[in-house]
Enzyme design. Structure first.
Site, mmCIF file in Angstrom:
data_model
loop_
_atom_site.group_PDB
_atom_site.id
_atom_site.type_symbol
_atom_site.label_atom_id
_atom_site.label_comp_id
_atom_site.label_asym_id
_atom_site.label_seq_id
_atom_site.Cartn_x
_atom_site.Cartn_y
_atom_site.Cartn_z
ATOM 1 N N LYS A 159 0.855 -1.189 0.000
ATOM 2 C CA LYS A 159 0.000 0.000 0.000
ATOM 3 C C LYS A 159 0.886 1.232 0.000
ATOM 4 C CE LYS A 159 -3.591 2.437 2.527
ATOM 5 N NZ LYS A 159 -4.611 2.360 3.577
ATOM 6 N N ARG B 210 -10.846 9.804 2.008
ATOM 7 C CA ARG B 210 -10.719 10.450 3.324
ATOM 8 C C ARG B 210 -11.883 11.406 3.562
ATOM 9 N NH1 ARG B 210 -4.108 11.134 3.059
ATOM 10 N NH2 ARG B 210 -3.701 8.881 2.894
ATOM 11 N N LYS C 211 1.299 10.016 5.633
ATOM 12 C CA LYS C 211 1.403 8.632 6.079
ATOM 13 C C LYS C 211 2.694 7.961 5.586
ATOM 14 C CE LYS C 211 -3.614 8.118 6.618
ATOM 15 N NZ LYS C 211 -4.780 7.209 6.559
ATOM 16 N N LYS D 176 -2.151 -1.449 -3.817
ATOM 17 C CA LYS D 176 -3.027 -0.278 -3.731
ATOM 18 C C LYS D 176 -2.206 0.998 -3.787
ATOM 19 C CE LYS D 176 -6.141 1.903 -0.516
ATOM 20 N NZ LYS D 176 -6.441 2.073 0.857
ATOM 21 N N SER E 9 -10.353 5.534 -4.515
ATOM 22 C CA SER E 9 -11.314 6.629 -4.665
ATOM 23 C C SER E 9 -10.882 7.667 -5.696
ATOM 24 C CB SER E 9 -11.521 7.294 -3.303
ATOM 25 O OG SER E 9 -10.289 7.720 -2.761
ATOM 26 N N TYR F 33 -15.329 0.819 -6.677
ATOM 27 C CA TYR F 33 -16.608 1.487 -6.425
ATOM 28 C C TYR F 33 -17.564 1.303 -7.613
ATOM 29 C CZ TYR F 33 -13.770 3.353 -2.729
ATOM 30 O OH TYR F 33 -12.930 3.433 -1.647
HETATM 31 C C1 PBG Z 1 -7.493 3.402 5.640
HETATM 32 C C2 PBG Z 1 -7.777 3.221 4.204
HETATM 33 C C3 PBG Z 1 -7.586 4.155 3.162
HETATM 34 C C4 PBG Z 1 -8.138 3.576 2.026
HETATM 35 C C5 PBG Z 1 -8.582 2.306 2.377
HETATM 36 N N1 PBG Z 1 -8.331 2.100 3.718
HETATM 37 C C6 PBG Z 1 -7.071 5.551 3.194
HETATM 38 C C7 PBG Z 1 -5.723 5.841 3.651
HETATM 39 O O1 PBG Z 1 -4.865 4.981 3.808
HETATM 40 O O2 PBG Z 1 -5.495 7.020 3.910
HETATM 41 C C8 PBG Z 1 -8.222 4.239 0.682
HETATM 42 C C9 PBG Z 1 -9.292 3.746 -0.237
HETATM 43 C C10 PBG Z 1 -9.611 4.657 -1.359
HETATM 44 O O3 PBG Z 1 -8.968 5.704 -1.580
HETATM 45 O O4 PBG Z 1 -10.563 4.329 -2.086
HETATM 46 N N2 PBG Z 1 -6.348 2.969 6.136
#
Ligand code: PBG
Length: 333
Positions: free
Chosen positions: A202, A212, A225, A256, A282, A321
């Site tokens: 990730k 978010r 992060k 991801k 997203s 989605y």
């Molecule tokens: C939380 C999480 C995130 C997503 C899935 N789980 C956001 C992040 O790490 O800030 C993102 C999913 C998306 O953008 O569709 N840890």
């Protein structure tokens, strides 16, 4: 693999493309409804369907509406739904204890969906960000995201989700050692058949922005992060993370975001041959929807093309989605 090509004109590669029939016979990959995991956002209330402005077509659903969505998904043949909670800001703290509350929004949604539609696989998210006053996936002490204490919290969260009836746990936090700790705890607590789909590779990506917003973490997040999520410049590191998670007891692994990281999907699939998933996140969804809304792209076509690309890259499935729209299109509805 030898991909032998005799010299022209013995080989004319256009022969295999000349008609829909020939193209169908020589097609290498296909997208099916079986490949879809549908992420949904749940919130408090009843009868609530609240649009997420940065994700046109996506809503936050109260639990009764989430149950309806699960019924619809199952009727369409979508095998799994993934729950993300929009937590009441009043429940967010620095110690994040709402994350392992057996009656938190996410756990209530799991129970309600499994009671109404037991056939659908329910996947969860394991990370502290929806419950954390500072928006991070881990516990923050003196400005640092502390690993081992976070893992202890994540294990409690995993057990509460398994207890609520989750089929697939999705640790998305990127702490070290969390898969092994969760796997051991699940075995010890009598949950040997709960699967872990690890968000292994990730990346610290700007493509998560709309998500978010959807979970109400945008305003809360202090800093970035980058000390736990991966550097977008790295590729070999993804293989180390995947191998580490498999050795700790992950059943399935994820890359991801999706589209900008298809090279990573291919490397992971080739290196390990395990069930491999990608998250079309997203921001990817928002880009395609925004361009389609402006008439700049054919929304349906880019949806299907973008998802087929994941299959070509070696993925066994995709969190998207678009899942219900794709399933309807594939079913001709
Ligand atoms: C939380 C999480 C995130 C997503 C899935 N789980 C956001 C992040 O790490 O800030 C993102 C999913 C998306 O953008 O569709 N840890």
């Amino acid at each position: 693999m030898r991909n032998t090509v005799a010299p022209f004109p013995a080989t004319r590669l256009r022969r295999a493309r000349k008609s829909p029939a020939l193209r169908a016979l020589t097609r290498e990959n296909a997208l099916s409804t079986d490949d879809l995991i549908w992420p949904i956002f749940v919130r408090d209330g009843e009868g609530v369907v609240e649009p997420v402005p940065s994700m046109p077509g996506v809503n936050r659903l109260s639990i009764d509406k989430a149950v309806e969505a699960a019924r619809e998904a199952h009727a369409l043949g979508i095998p799994a739904i993934c729950i993300f909670p929009y937590t009441d800001p009043a429940l967010k703290t620095e110690s994040c204890e709402e994350a392992w509350n057996p009656d938190n929004l996410s756990n209530r949604a799991i129970r309600a969906i499994k009671a109404a539609v037991p056939e659908i696989a329910v996947m969860t998210d394991i990370a502290l960000d929806p419950y954390n006053a500072n928006g991070h996936d881990g516990i923050v002490r003196g400005g640092e995201i502390v690993n081992d204490e976070t893992v202890e919290a994540l294990v409690k969260m995993a057990l509460a989700q398994a207890e609520a009836g989750a089929d697939i746990l999705g640790p998305s936090d990127m702490m070290d050692g969390r898969i092994g700790a969760m796997r051991r705890a699940l075995e010890a607590a009598g949950h040997p058949n709960v699967a872990i789909l690890s968000y292994s590779a990730k990346y610290a990506s700007a493509f998560y922005g709309p998500f978010r917003d959807a979970v109400g973490a945008s305003g809360a997040l202090k800093g970035d992060k980058a000390t736990y999520q991966m550097d977008p410049a790295n590729s070999d590191e993804a293989l180390r993370l995947v191998e580490r998670d498999l050795l700790e007891g992950a059943d399935m692994v994820m890359v991801k975001p999706g589209m900008p990281y298809l090279d990573i999907c291919r490397r992971v699939k080739d290196a390990f041959g395990v069930p491999t998933y990608a998250y079309q996140v997203s921001g990817e969804y928002a880009m395609l929807q925004a361009a389609a809304a402006n008439g700049w792209l054919d929304g349906e076509k880019v949806m299907m093309e973008s998802l087929l690309a994941f299959k070509r890259a070696g993925c066994d499935g995709i969190l998207t989605y678009f899942a219900p729209a794709v399933a309807r299109l594939l079913a001709g509805r």
